[in-house]
Enzyme design. Sequence first.
Site, mmCIF file in Angstrom:
data_model
loop_
_atom_site.group_PDB
_atom_site.id
_atom_site.type_symbol
_atom_site.label_atom_id
_atom_site.label_comp_id
_atom_site.label_asym_id
_atom_site.label_seq_id
_atom_site.Cartn_x
_atom_site.Cartn_y
_atom_site.Cartn_z
ATOM 1 N N ARG A 60 0.830 -1.212 0.000
ATOM 2 C CA ARG A 60 0.000 0.000 0.000
ATOM 3 C C ARG A 60 0.862 1.258 0.000
ATOM 4 O O ARG A 60 0.448 2.309 -0.467
ATOM 5 C CB ARG A 60 -0.950 -0.002 1.204
ATOM 6 C CG ARG A 60 -1.751 1.282 1.342
ATOM 7 C CD ARG A 60 -3.067 1.116 2.093
ATOM 8 N NE ARG A 60 -2.989 0.290 3.265
ATOM 9 C CZ ARG A 60 -2.410 0.652 4.431
ATOM 10 N NH1 ARG A 60 -1.851 1.839 4.552
ATOM 11 N NH2 ARG A 60 -2.388 -0.177 5.436
ATOM 12 N N TYR A 113 -12.289 18.848 -15.493
ATOM 13 C CA TYR A 113 -12.827 17.498 -15.684
ATOM 14 C C TYR A 113 -13.997 17.284 -14.719
ATOM 15 O O TYR A 113 -13.948 17.728 -13.574
ATOM 16 C CB TYR A 113 -11.699 16.487 -15.423
ATOM 17 C CG TYR A 113 -12.145 15.063 -15.501
ATOM 18 C CD1 TYR A 113 -12.395 14.463 -16.722
ATOM 19 C CD2 TYR A 113 -12.334 14.318 -14.346
ATOM 20 C CE1 TYR A 113 -12.814 13.145 -16.787
ATOM 21 C CE2 TYR A 113 -12.750 12.997 -14.402
ATOM 22 C CZ TYR A 113 -12.994 12.422 -15.628
ATOM 23 O OH TYR A 113 -13.411 11.120 -15.691
ATOM 24 N N ASP A 185 -3.614 20.102 -14.126
ATOM 25 C CA ASP A 185 -3.952 18.810 -14.730
ATOM 26 C C ASP A 185 -3.434 18.833 -16.168
ATOM 27 O O ASP A 185 -3.926 19.587 -17.014
ATOM 28 C CB ASP A 185 -5.478 18.594 -14.690
ATOM 29 C CG ASP A 185 -5.890 17.216 -15.220
ATOM 30 O OD1 ASP A 185 -5.168 16.650 -16.061
ATOM 31 O OD2 ASP A 185 -6.966 16.732 -14.804
ATOM 32 N N LYS A 210 -5.301 7.814 -19.600
ATOM 33 C CA LYS A 210 -5.519 8.360 -20.939
ATOM 34 C C LYS A 210 -4.240 8.218 -21.775
ATOM 35 O O LYS A 210 -3.890 7.115 -22.154
ATOM 36 C CB LYS A 210 -5.970 9.816 -20.827
ATOM 37 C CG LYS A 210 -7.097 10.042 -19.796
ATOM 38 C CD LYS A 210 -8.411 9.404 -20.184
ATOM 39 C CE LYS A 210 -9.441 9.440 -19.065
ATOM 40 N NZ LYS A 210 -9.647 10.730 -18.430
HETATM 41 C C1 PLP Z 1 -10.060 11.117 -17.207
HETATM 42 C C2 PLP Z 1 -9.570 12.374 -16.598
HETATM 43 C C3 PLP Z 1 -9.404 12.502 -15.216
HETATM 44 C C4 PLP Z 1 -9.758 11.375 -14.263
HETATM 45 O O1 PLP Z 1 -8.931 10.269 -14.438
HETATM 46 P P1 PLP Z 1 -9.383 8.755 -14.083
HETATM 47 O O2 PLP Z 1 -8.138 7.979 -14.331
HETATM 48 O O3 PLP Z 1 -10.516 8.394 -14.970
HETATM 49 O O4 PLP Z 1 -9.785 8.769 -12.633
HETATM 50 C C5 PLP Z 1 -8.917 13.699 -14.729
HETATM 51 N N1 PLP Z 1 -8.618 14.730 -15.545
HETATM 52 C C6 PLP Z 1 -8.778 14.648 -16.875
HETATM 53 C C7 PLP Z 1 -8.442 15.817 -17.724
HETATM 54 C C8 PLP Z 1 -9.267 13.474 -17.456
HETATM 55 O O5 PLP Z 1 -9.435 13.403 -18.784
#
Ligand code: PLP
Length: 404
Positions: A60, A113, A185, A210
């Site tokens: 963890r 997001y 982000d 992504k």
């Molecule tokens: C998909 C996404 C997230 C969240 O990520 P997960 O891995 O699905 O929890 C956060 N920010 C952006 C810009 C995203 O496209």
Amino acid sequence: MPDDRRPSRHTQAVWAGEQRAFQDRATQVPVVHSVSFGYDDVDDWRAVAVGEAEGHIYGRNTNPTVQVFEEKLRVLEGAEAATSFATGMAAISDTLLALLSPGDRVVSVKDTYGGTTRVLSHHLQRFGVNVTLCDTLDHAAIERAIDDGLSLLYLESPTSPTCKVLDLERLARRATASGAIVVVDNTFATPINQHPLELGADLVVHSATKYLGGHADALGGVLAGRAELVERVFRYREVDGAALHPEAAYLLLRGMKTLGLRVERQNASAMRIARHLREHPAVASVYYPGLEEHPNFDVAARQMPGGFGGMLAFELRGGFAAVERVLPRLRYAHRAANLGAVETVVAPPRTGSHVELTAAERAALGIPEALVRYSCGIEDVHDLIDDLDQALAEGDGAEPRMAD
Ligand SMILES: *Cc1c(COP(=O)(O)O)cnc(C)c1O
């Protein structure tokens, strides 16, 4: 060539974290499933447990496979430290929960997001954190909100689905002058295209699900930036338990080897497709930071030296009925919620990412009902353009044929 030239990010994506010997001389990173790590000597055990010696105690907290993934991302973002999470949302919520306290104020924008917007506008408020969400394209309003005092500035650029671009350097400078922590982000841009830490951010977060992984087969998140801040978030993640699984870490590492190739291709294809759709009679408007008419094209050109990214969106003429007609005809696109994969993925915000909003709320965010978000895959761009053309053509169209 001087010795101290920094290797290209394309090279780092392949090698960073892996220029060392692994067990049994494996050239590929071993997937270590073991939950715990044993010590014959209790003094050795203690030294690792208190951080005096390198090593692992319990899955963890840390894991050897996961650590290589963190190191690769740390190097790609040019950061002092990095830590990882089970998902992108775990990275974002843990970062906010670890760094904020009751009475603190967060400034952000309305186009973050969806999950992030929910944490900002709902959960943080439950803990007495004040949140101000500004209009994403109104830099003057964001600066006024910063000048009112804040603990943390949270930014995302380009945004989903309309590809709005924030001037990260300008806003980071303003917030840093107020002593705030700046978090960006960087999921849409990737470390190939945009380097928020060089633009003045303290921390970068990613949904590794992504582009970093790139194959839509592993969830993950990562945070990179100033060591002292990453350490504070890591200490929280250790006990909240949102650890990245070693199997997922391996898939993400494997995906990241081709990050440079994929993103380079996706940048080029998105630009070609954006230009093509802009001239298409069935398309009312195209949203892409690389088009000169984009409202923040100049900023994007400056702050995205690698390229404008693989995400675009377009509004169809004919309302949502056109979306319902066109999307099923696409032969080379998943109709799905994901993005950043090797396959092209399309999604209408109205029934996808922004389904929980009313039409009026979508309109307030500048999201037309007939918008299609398009995540370019790595297919040949000519095939993608042919596919779009046949899907957009007038008439009923034949049933979509599976391609040869
Ligand atoms: C998909 C996404 C997230 C969240 O990520 P997960 O891995 O699905 O929890 C956060 N920010 C952006 C810009 C995203 O496209």
